[in-house]
Design an enzyme around this catalytic site. Structure first.
Site, PDB file in Angstrom:
ATOM      1  N   GLY A 230       0.890  -1.237   0.052  1.00  0.00           N
ATOM      2  CA  GLY A 230      -0.016   0.206   0.081  1.00  0.00           C
ATOM      3  C   GLY A 230       0.924   1.254  -0.088  1.00  0.00           C
ATOM      4  CD  GLU A 272       0.996  -9.288   1.351  1.00  0.00           C
ATOM      5  OE1 GLU A 272       0.013  -8.598   1.113  1.00  0.00           O
ATOM      6  OE2 GLU A 272       0.959 -10.376   2.028  1.00  0.00           O
ATOM      7  N   GLY A 274       3.957  -3.691  -3.712  1.00  0.00           N
ATOM      8  CA  GLY A 274       3.964  -3.935  -5.249  1.00  0.00           C
ATOM      9  C   GLY A 274       4.342  -2.714  -5.824  1.00  0.00           C
ATOM     10  NE  ARG A 275      -0.092   1.957  -6.188  1.00  0.00           N
ATOM     11  CZ  ARG A 275      -1.423   1.929  -7.072  1.00  0.00           C
ATOM     12  NH1 ARG A 275      -1.380   2.336  -8.069  1.00  0.00           N
ATOM     13  NH2 ARG A 275      -2.430   1.279  -6.464  1.00  0.00           N
ATOM     14  NE  ARG A 311      -3.041   2.389 -11.262  1.00  0.00           N
ATOM     15  CZ  ARG A 311      -3.081   3.543 -10.998  1.00  0.00           C
ATOM     16  NH1 ARG A 311      -2.738   4.818 -11.720  1.00  0.00           N
ATOM     17  NH2 ARG A 311      -3.479   3.816  -9.851  1.00  0.00           N
ATOM     18  CE1 TYR A 315      -9.137   0.993  -9.738  1.00  0.00           C
ATOM     19  CE2 TYR A 315      -7.222   1.413 -11.254  1.00  0.00           C
ATOM     20  CZ  TYR A 315      -7.698   0.540 -10.533  1.00  0.00           C
ATOM     21  OH  TYR A 315      -7.656  -1.186 -10.313  1.00  0.00           O
ATOM     22  CB  CYS A 341     -15.945   2.259 -29.792  1.00  0.00           C
ATOM     23  SG  CYS A 341     -15.132   2.389 -31.433  1.00  0.00           S
ATOM     24  CD  GLU A 342     -16.302   1.492 -23.314  1.00  0.00           C
ATOM     25  OE1 GLU A 342     -16.680   2.277 -22.605  1.00  0.00           O
ATOM     26  OE2 GLU A 342     -16.699   0.347 -23.398  1.00  0.00           O
ATOM     27  CE1 TYR A 370      -1.731  -4.085  -8.600  1.00  0.00           C
ATOM     28  CE2 TYR A 370      -0.935  -1.789  -8.220  1.00  0.00           C
ATOM     29  CZ  TYR A 370      -1.238  -3.276  -7.620  1.00  0.00           C
ATOM     30  OH  TYR A 370      -0.918  -3.529  -6.393  1.00  0.00           O
TER      31      TYR A 370
HETATM   32  N1  LLP Z   1      -1.205  -7.155  -0.952  1.00  0.00           N
HETATM   33  C1  LLP Z   1      -2.319  -7.449  -1.116  1.00  0.00           C
HETATM   34  C2  LLP Z   1      -3.372  -8.379  -0.169  1.00  0.00           C
HETATM   35  C3  LLP Z   1      -3.057  -6.619  -2.100  1.00  0.00           C
HETATM   36  O1  LLP Z   1      -4.201  -7.110  -2.217  1.00  0.00           O
HETATM   37  C4  LLP Z   1      -2.211  -5.659  -2.579  1.00  0.00           C
HETATM   38  C5  LLP Z   1      -2.958  -4.837  -3.737  1.00  0.00           C
HETATM   39  C6  LLP Z   1      -1.022  -5.445  -2.499  1.00  0.00           C
HETATM   40  C7  LLP Z   1      -0.556  -6.265  -1.383  1.00  0.00           C
HETATM   41  C8  LLP Z   1      -0.222  -4.374  -3.100  1.00  0.00           C
HETATM   42  O2  LLP Z   1      -0.568  -3.166  -2.883  1.00  0.00           O
HETATM   43  P1  LLP Z   1       0.179  -2.009  -3.501  1.00  0.00           P
HETATM   44  O3  LLP Z   1       1.667  -1.970  -2.523  1.00  0.00           O
HETATM   45  O4  LLP Z   1       0.663  -2.173  -4.810  1.00  0.00           O
HETATM   46  O5  LLP Z   1      -0.360  -0.767  -3.493  1.00  0.00           O
HETATM   47  N2  LLP Z   1      -5.371  -1.841  -9.512  1.00  0.00           N
HETATM   48  C9  LLP Z   1      -5.154  -0.903  -8.788  1.00  0.00           C
HETATM   49  C10 LLP Z   1      -4.339  -1.566  -7.354  1.00  0.00           C
HETATM   50  C11 LLP Z   1      -4.869  -2.654  -6.694  1.00  0.00           C
HETATM   51  C12 LLP Z   1      -4.456  -3.164  -5.660  1.00  0.00           C
HETATM   52  C13 LLP Z   1      -4.953  -4.528  -5.275  1.00  0.00           C
HETATM   53  N3  LLP Z   1      -4.012  -5.252  -4.179  1.00  0.00           N
HETATM   54  C14 LLP Z   1      -4.435   0.366  -9.208  1.00  0.00           C
HETATM   55  O6  LLP Z   1      -4.123   0.446 -10.550  1.00  0.00           O
HETATM   56  O7  LLP Z   1      -4.248   1.200  -8.785  1.00  0.00           O
END
Ligand code: LLP
Length: 408
Positions: A230, A272, A274-275, A311, A315, A341-342, A370
């Protein structure tokens, strides 16, 4: 603060649209994370594969000692194929099938994170067929805390499908648990794009309260505290690094809390994210197909769309868009839209950018998380090509555009 460096693409570029990931930026981000936790081996990144699952990225992160957070059997198989040991993988998700549970058990993954009592009961049943395997389980706790972010990417309230309220976690402690099922950790994930650290601290305080109840009532403790991902990325400032320093402070504090609660255990904290590890390394390169105007708007129609990067459409997410080679013309306000076409098919709205014409190359920044992973074939468009910009300046093709249809 040291900023990330704008990548240098070679002169000859492949056909657009394509994504590329900059190795130098990936390195900076991974090192930023490691440094923020003083390279501790008690605080372990389990990179969220869903953010960007290209094997080149997974293999890159492997070199930095990362573990992985997966959410499907396919992600788990890919992680193993990319050289990750099972014990460096955690598996979250509300809808794991029995096949996925078996795959996780057979590969003795680090933690199967269960998200409901029913899932736990099913997992215990499935585990009985594997008496020689230790099945490490985590409970995903939903602390019912509200995060300031887009509602689709908040996960820590009871109106969301994720995790379990404390009562449900306690209910599981009453079940008879097979001998090979080991309670390994408590897990959390509050949502994405979190900039205010306070919520991370609040959530861990809630977990500690719950863990104390479990200790006193059931004499059970968990070595792992998994705080989820997050950590936010500032899309308005694409070259500004994520707030690793404060986040690292939080992780170290969480570890200290967990150790204090469990002085006899070998405690670990998992993150965890990711981004934060990949978003800024990725660019979507696109070409202007044509420009058009009406009394209200100027449109630059480009060859990338919501099918390459959803995205903005999904969002209302902001991504900076720049001309690859600015030539000093006056700026105009454009909607940068794709051919799909949107009306929701836009990459940027009301953006001031140097005057555009057919053939101009643009890149969309912060597209490494993402981005490609959420691309689609809508309008029968191919999935875009992906490239890796190596530190030596070579743009290595990972794969070309992917088309698929079936006329049977
Ligand atoms: N752990 C779990 C259990 C998760 O569900 C997620 C993201 C993460 C870790 C990683 O979160 P991060 O550090 O990347 O924020 N598609 C959306 C984001 C969806 C995130 C889903 N879960 C976007 O493009 O912003």
């Amino acid at each position: 603060m040291k900023m990330l460096k704008r990548p240098q693409l070679p002169k000859d570029l492949p056909q657009t649209p394509f994504y590329f990931y900059d190795e130098a930026i990936l390195k900076e981000l991974s090192e930023g994370f490691r440094a923020s936790v003083d390279s501790s081996d008690e605080i372990i990144l389990h990179y969220a594969v869903k953010a960007n699952s290209h094997p080149a990225i997974l293999k890159f992160l492997h070199k930095y000692g990362s573990g992985l957070d997966v959410v499907s059997g396919a992600e788990l198989r890919l992680a193993l194929e990319c050289g990750y040991y099972g014990d460096r993988i955690v598996f979250s998700g509300v809808g794991k099938t029995q096949e996925e549970m078996k795959l996780a058990i057979e590969n003795e993954i680090g933690m199967l994170i269960v998200e409901s009592c029913e899932e736990f009961e099913e997992l215990c049943e499935v585990s009985k067929a594997y008496p020689s395997k230790t099945v490490k389980v985590g409970f995903r706790f939903n602390p019912n805390l509200s995060v300031e972010t887009h509602p689709y990417i908040a996960t820590g309230l009871w109106e969301h499908k994720f995790g379990m309220a404390g009562e449900e976690v306690l209910r599981m402690m009453e079940l008879s648990i097979p001998a090979n099922v080991k309670l390994q950790g408590i897990s959390l994930h509050l949502g994405s794009q979190i900039f205010d650290d306070k919520i991370f601290y609040d959530a861990v305080n809630e977990v500690v309260k719950l863990a104390k109840i479990i200790q006193s009532k059931y004499k059970k403790s968990f070595p792992v505290l998994n705080v989820g991902g997050g950590l936010g990325v500032d899309y308005q400032e694409p070259y500004k690094k994520p707030g690793f320093e404060n986040y690292g402070k939080f992780l170290k504090w969480a570890l200290a809390e967990w150790k204090q609660l469990n002085p006899d255990l070998k405690c670990q904290v998992y993150s965890e994210c990711g981004r934060a590890l990949v978003a800024q390394s990725g660019y979507l390169v696109t070409k202007v197909i044509r420009v058009k105007s009406n009394p209200k708007k100027n449109f630059a129609i480009v060859d990338a769309s919501m099918t390459e990067l959803i995205r903005p459409a999904l969002y209302s997410a902001y991504h900076a868009v720049e001309k690859l080679e600015p030539s000093g013309l006056d700026e105009k306000i454009y909607d940068i839209v794709g051919p799909v076409c949107e009306s929701g098919d836009f990459l940027a709205e009301k953006r001031s950018i140097e005057e555009l014409k057919r053939g101009d190359l643009l890149w969309v920044l912060c597209a490494g998380a993402y981005g490609y992973v959420m691309s689609s074939h809508y309008n029968l468009r191919p999935l875009p090509a992906e490239y890796f910009l190596e530190s030596n300046g070579v743009l290595r093709e990972l794969h070309g555009p992917l088309q698929t249809w079936n006329i049977k």
